[in-house]
Design an enzyme around this catalytic site. Structure first.
Site, PDB file in Angstrom:
ATOM      1  N   HIS A   5       0.819  -1.207   0.000  1.00 46.45           N
ATOM      2  CA  HIS A   5       0.000   0.000   0.000  1.00 46.45           C
ATOM      3  C   HIS A   5       0.855   1.261   0.000  1.00 46.45           C
ATOM      4  O   HIS A   5       2.052   1.219   0.263  1.00 46.45           O
ATOM      5  CB  HIS A   5      -0.974   0.027   1.188  1.00 46.45           C
ATOM      6  CG  HIS A   5      -0.329   0.190   2.529  1.00 46.45           C
ATOM      7  ND1 HIS A   5      -0.079  -0.874   3.361  1.00 46.45           N
ATOM      8  CD2 HIS A   5       0.100   1.285   3.203  1.00 46.45           C
ATOM      9  CE1 HIS A   5       0.478  -0.440   4.480  1.00 46.45           C
ATOM     10  NE2 HIS A   5       0.600   0.877   4.399  1.00 46.45           N
ATOM     11  N   ARG A   9      -1.562  11.052   4.421  1.00 45.81           N
ATOM     12  CA  ARG A   9      -2.204  11.700   5.569  1.00 45.81           C
ATOM     13  C   ARG A   9      -3.227  12.686   5.016  1.00 45.81           C
ATOM     14  O   ARG A   9      -2.905  13.464   4.118  1.00 45.81           O
ATOM     15  CB  ARG A   9      -1.174  12.413   6.425  1.00 45.81           C
ATOM     16  CG  ARG A   9      -0.294  11.458   7.195  1.00 45.81           C
ATOM     17  CD  ARG A   9       0.706  12.206   8.094  1.00 45.81           C
ATOM     18  NE  ARG A   9       1.448  11.258   8.883  1.00 45.81           N
ATOM     19  CZ  ARG A   9       2.611  10.703   8.496  1.00 45.81           C
ATOM     20  NH1 ARG A   9       3.133  11.019   7.331  1.00 45.81           N
ATOM     21  NH2 ARG A   9       3.219   9.840   9.282  1.00 45.81           N
ATOM     22  N   GLU A  57      -3.804   3.635   1.694  1.00 44.55           N
ATOM     23  CA  GLU A  57      -4.143   3.832   3.104  1.00 44.55           C
ATOM     24  C   GLU A  57      -4.282   5.320   3.360  1.00 44.55           C
ATOM     25  O   GLU A  57      -3.334   6.076   3.160  1.00 44.55           O
ATOM     26  CB  GLU A  57      -3.049   3.258   4.003  1.00 44.55           C
ATOM     27  CG  GLU A  57      -3.251   3.557   5.473  1.00 44.55           C
ATOM     28  CD  GLU A  57      -2.055   3.198   6.338  1.00 44.55           C
ATOM     29  OE1 GLU A  57      -1.964   3.720   7.465  1.00 44.55           O
ATOM     30  OE2 GLU A  57      -1.200   2.406   5.890  1.00 44.55           O
ATOM     31  N   HIS A  75       3.542  11.910  -7.173  1.00 48.03           N
ATOM     32  CA  HIS A  75       2.162  11.561  -7.475  1.00 48.03           C
ATOM     33  C   HIS A  75       1.951  10.055  -7.347  1.00 48.03           C
ATOM     34  O   HIS A  75       2.902   9.294  -7.281  1.00 48.03           O
ATOM     35  CB  HIS A  75       1.780  12.019  -8.891  1.00 48.03           C
ATOM     36  CG  HIS A  75       2.614  11.391  -9.965  1.00 48.03           C
ATOM     37  ND1 HIS A  75       3.753  11.991 -10.460  1.00 48.03           N
ATOM     38  CD2 HIS A  75       2.509  10.208 -10.623  1.00 48.03           C
ATOM     39  CE1 HIS A  75       4.299  11.205 -11.380  1.00 48.03           C
ATOM     40  NE2 HIS A  75       3.555  10.110 -11.501  1.00 48.03           N
ATOM     41  N   GLU A 123      -1.752  10.696 -11.262  1.00 48.98           N
ATOM     42  CA  GLU A 123      -1.556  10.624 -12.703  1.00 48.98           C
ATOM     43  C   GLU A 123      -2.377   9.472 -13.262  1.00 48.98           C
ATOM     44  O   GLU A 123      -2.384   8.372 -12.709  1.00 48.98           O
ATOM     45  CB  GLU A 123      -0.076  10.390 -13.031  1.00 48.98           C
ATOM     46  CG  GLU A 123       0.206  10.315 -14.518  1.00 48.98           C
ATOM     47  CD  GLU A 123       1.668  10.064 -14.830  1.00 48.98           C
ATOM     48  OE1 GLU A 123       2.087  10.358 -15.957  1.00 48.98           O
ATOM     49  OE2 GLU A 123       2.406   9.567 -13.942  1.00 48.98           O
TER      50      GLU A 123
END
Length: 147
Positions: A5, A9, A57, A75, A123
C-alpha cells in the site's frame, strides 16, 4: 516482496473517502479507529485490493486538518484504458482535473492529472491491457476510471 500500500495523511477522512470512492471509483475495503493514539485509517483499492492489487491507506490524525506537501512527493499513478473518458467522468463526478488527457511532452503515452481534496496529485496513464478489457464491461458503470 510484494507492494502492499501507499499511505497518505488526510485532513478530513470522510471527504477523502468520498473522493476516492465516488470520483475515482475505488472500493472502501476496511477502516479502523485507534482512540488511544487518536488516529483513523481507511484502506481503499480496486478489485478487492491485496493481494491482487496494492491499496491506498488514508490516515487521519485527529485534529490535524492539513499537511505541507513537501518537495519530495510526486504523485500516485493509476492505469486507465481511456484517459480522455476517465477525465470526463471524473469532472462529471466533481473531481478536479489539473492536466487534461493528452500525450506526454516528448512522447506518445497519453496521460492526465487529477488532484484529490488534500492536494495530492494522481496521474492517469492510458494503458490497454487484457485485465482491463476483461473486467471493464461489468465495472464501467461504477468505476469512473474504466470506460
Amino acid at each position: 516482496m510484494r507492494f502492499l500500500h501507499t499511505m497518505l495523511r488526510v485532513g478530513n477522512l470522510q471527504r477523502s473517502i468520498d473522493f476516492y470512492t465516488q470520483v475515482l471509483g475505488m472500493q472502501l475495503l476496511r477502516t479502523s479507529e485507534n482512540p488511544e493514539y487518536k488516529y483513523s485509517l481507511a484502506f481503499l483499492g480496486f478489485d478487492g485490493g491485496n493481494p491482487g492489487q496494492a491499496e491506498l491507506e488514508l490516515t487521519y490524525n485527529w485534529g490535524t486538518e492539513s499537511y505541507d506537501m513537501g518537495s519530495a512527493y510526486g504523485h500516485i499513478a493509476l492505469g486507465v484504458p481511456d484517459a480522455y473518458a476517465a477525465c470526463e467522468r471524473i469532472k462529471a463526478a466533481g473531481g478536479n482535473v489539473t492536466r487534461e488527457a493528452g500525450p506526454v511532452k516528448g512522447g506518445s503515452t497519453v496521460i492526465a492529472f487529477v488532484t484529490d481534496p488534500d492536494g495530492y496529485k494522481i496521474e492517469l496513464i492510458q494503458r490497454e491491457s487484457t485485465a482491463y478489457e476483461s473486467s471493464r464491461q461489468s465495472a464501467a458503470e461504477s468505476d469512473p476510471l474504466r470506460s
